[in-house]
Design an enzyme around this catalytic site. Structure first.
Site, mmCIF file in Angstrom:
data_model
loop_
_atom_site.group_PDB
_atom_site.id
_atom_site.type_symbol
_atom_site.label_atom_id
_atom_site.label_comp_id
_atom_site.label_asym_id
_atom_site.label_seq_id
_atom_site.Cartn_x
_atom_site.Cartn_y
_atom_site.Cartn_z
ATOM 1 N N HIS A 271 -5.461 3.725 2.344
ATOM 2 C CA HIS A 271 -5.942 2.778 1.328
ATOM 3 C C HIS A 271 -7.304 2.255 1.768
ATOM 4 C CE1 HIS A 271 -1.989 2.515 -0.682
ATOM 5 N NE2 HIS A 271 -1.543 2.767 0.532
ATOM 6 N N HIS B 201 4.904 8.285 3.751
ATOM 7 C CA HIS B 201 5.428 7.325 4.735
ATOM 8 C C HIS B 201 6.954 7.335 4.820
ATOM 9 C CE1 HIS B 201 5.377 5.143 0.973
ATOM 10 N NE2 HIS B 201 4.115 4.769 1.080
ATOM 11 N N ASP C 291 -1.220 5.363 6.213
ATOM 12 C CA ASP C 291 -0.934 4.283 5.254
ATOM 13 C C ASP C 291 -1.650 2.995 5.672
ATOM 14 O OD1 ASP C 291 0.042 3.095 2.965
ATOM 15 O OD2 ASP C 291 1.986 2.612 3.842
ATOM 16 N N HIS D 209 5.619 7.692 -3.542
ATOM 17 C CA HIS D 209 6.132 6.466 -2.910
ATOM 18 C C HIS D 209 7.623 6.449 -3.218
ATOM 19 C CE1 HIS D 209 5.780 2.300 -1.276
ATOM 20 N NE2 HIS D 209 6.984 2.295 -1.785
HETATM 21 C C1 NCD Z 1 0.261 -0.473 0.395
HETATM 22 C C2 NCD Z 1 -0.928 -1.294 -0.098
HETATM 23 O O1 NCD Z 1 -1.096 -2.424 0.379
HETATM 24 O O2 NCD Z 1 -1.674 -0.805 -0.943
HETATM 25 N N1 NCD Z 1 1.156 -1.316 1.123
HETATM 26 C C3 NCD Z 1 2.073 -0.941 2.025
HETATM 27 O O3 NCD Z 1 2.832 -1.782 2.492
HETATM 28 N N2 NCD Z 1 2.161 0.300 2.435
HETATM 29 C C4 NCD Z 1 0.911 0.199 -0.757
HETATM 30 C C5 NCD Z 1 1.855 1.285 -0.354
HETATM 31 O O4 NCD Z 1 1.447 2.326 0.150
HETATM 32 O O5 NCD Z 1 3.061 1.100 -0.555
HETATM 33 ZN ZN ZN Z 2 0.263 3.553 0.984
#
Ligand code: NCD
Ligand code: ZN
Length: 346
Positions: free
Chosen positions: A16, A175, A248, A137
């Site tokens: 992200h 993940h 992630d 997801h």
């Molecule tokens: C991710 C995010 O903050 O965009 N958060 C997370 O806990 N992994 C979203 C995601 O990948 O589920």
């Molecule tokens: Zn993610």
């Protein structure tokens, strides 16, 4: 025990990067170590079209440090509105490498996601036909399902029927966090794979509640039991080509994490490679690290392995206490902790 390890340059197959000033803040931490990354589309509003993905790609390129050859590999956010034609256009563009399925409400910025999987079956058919990977997801969003069971429930209710029906669709269980998830991937053909994060390899759910609430260890899917963590380590270190890196890394501001309702996501980009090395060393599997970090991912996505290299050395390194400034102060996962491996400056 080796003290140095030189591997082909790794990629991050789940990242992200956010947008605007937060993008500027976090991008260097990834670019320093990785040649490419699969960039998640959960912006507000989400990246749902080829045009939006291309515009986002341009913003990432514009934010890169000078002389960087980092390549963002873009993804689209799967909605019930996307058409097969758009999927095909995206595939032919060469800029889009996967389409991400968020069950509506499952995680950060997932409200625009899919309510009923059968509504997107025609799109999945189009994806299978043009060989566009589906990135998942894998958690049900139903708040009545126990949070620790949401991945297993999704696999049984959605992913298993889906992979049976679209038996040549390439699918990444993103993940993966449970033994059940690992066993599911192993039970499928080779075009079903999984990414594994450093936090799910390194910690179990006790780490969220260790002497107090630890918001920086809170992410989705939530960390699971020790037996799940052990199954993930076994999968990552097994040499099985279906398991590969996806950090992630998901930055939120410090105030959004250290909050009465703290956001899900760990900003692990600064520590990720050190932790993977530490986990593999502990499992006596350093010889498998390069495949996990640098080879299995490109092979799955049908991309060449990177030509450059990255050197890891067994020297203590401290994770920075914070990154960014003003409204973008982010606390990295494991901030202030000393790790045993570090990336040698190139
Ligand atoms: C991710 C995010 O903050 O965009 N958060 C997370 O806990 N992994 C979203 C995601 O990948 O589920
Ligand atoms: Zn993610």
């Amino acid at each position: 025990m080796p003290e140095n390890l030189t591997i082909q340059r790794p990629d991050d197959w789940h990242l992200h990067l956010r947008d605007d000033s937060m993008l500027q803040t976090v991008l260097p931490s990834t670019v320093q170590h990785f040649a490419r990354a699969i960039v998640m589309p959960n912006l507000t509003p989400p990246v749902t079209s080829l045009e939006a993905a291309r515009a986002y790609r341009k913003r990432i390129i514009a934010a890169l440090p000078r002389n960087s050859s980092f390549q963002p590999l873009m993804t689209l956010y799967l909605t019930e509105q996307i058409t097969g034609k758009e999927v095909q256009k995206a595939r032919e563009s060469g800029d889009v490498f996967g389409i991400k399925l968020y069950p509506a409400g499952a995680t950060t910025h997932s409200d625009a996601g899919v309510l009923d999987i059968e509504n997107v079956y025609p799109v999945l058919q189009a994806m299978a036909e043009c060989d566009m990977p589906l990135l998942v997801h894998a958690e049900v969003a139903d708040p009545d399902v126990d949070i620790f069971d949401r991945e297993a429930r999704f696999i049984d209710q959605v992913l298993e029927p889906l992979t049976n029906r679209f038996d040549n669709l390439r699918v990444v269980l993103e993940h993966v966090s449970t033994r059940h998830g690992v066993e599911f991937v192993r039970s499928r053909e080779r075009h079903v794979a999984a990414t594994i994060t450093p936090q799910h390899l390194y910690m179990n759910r006790n780490a969220i509640l260790a002497g107090g609430i630890r918001p920086h260890n809170y992410c989705l899917p939530v960390l699971k039991r020790e037996s799940d963590r052990e199954a993930l380590v076994a999968a990552a270190t097994s040499g099985d080509t279906r398991f590969f890196i996806g950090t992630d890394s998901a930055p939120h501001t410090r105030s959004a994490k250290e909050n009465a309702c703290g956001c899900a996501g760990t900003f692990n980009a600064p520590a990720a490679l050190s932790i993977y090395a530490q986990v593999f060393e502990h499992a006596n599997a350093l010889d498998k690290l390069e495949n996990f970090l640098s080879i299995h991912g490109p092979n799955f996505y049908g991309l060449p392995v990177n030509t450059g290299t990255l050197a890891l050395e067994r020297l203590p390194t401290q994770v920075p206490m914070s990154i960014g400034e003003n409204k973008n102060i982010v606390t990295p996962w494991l901030a202030g902790q000393t790790l045993q491996w570090r990336v040698r400056d190139s």
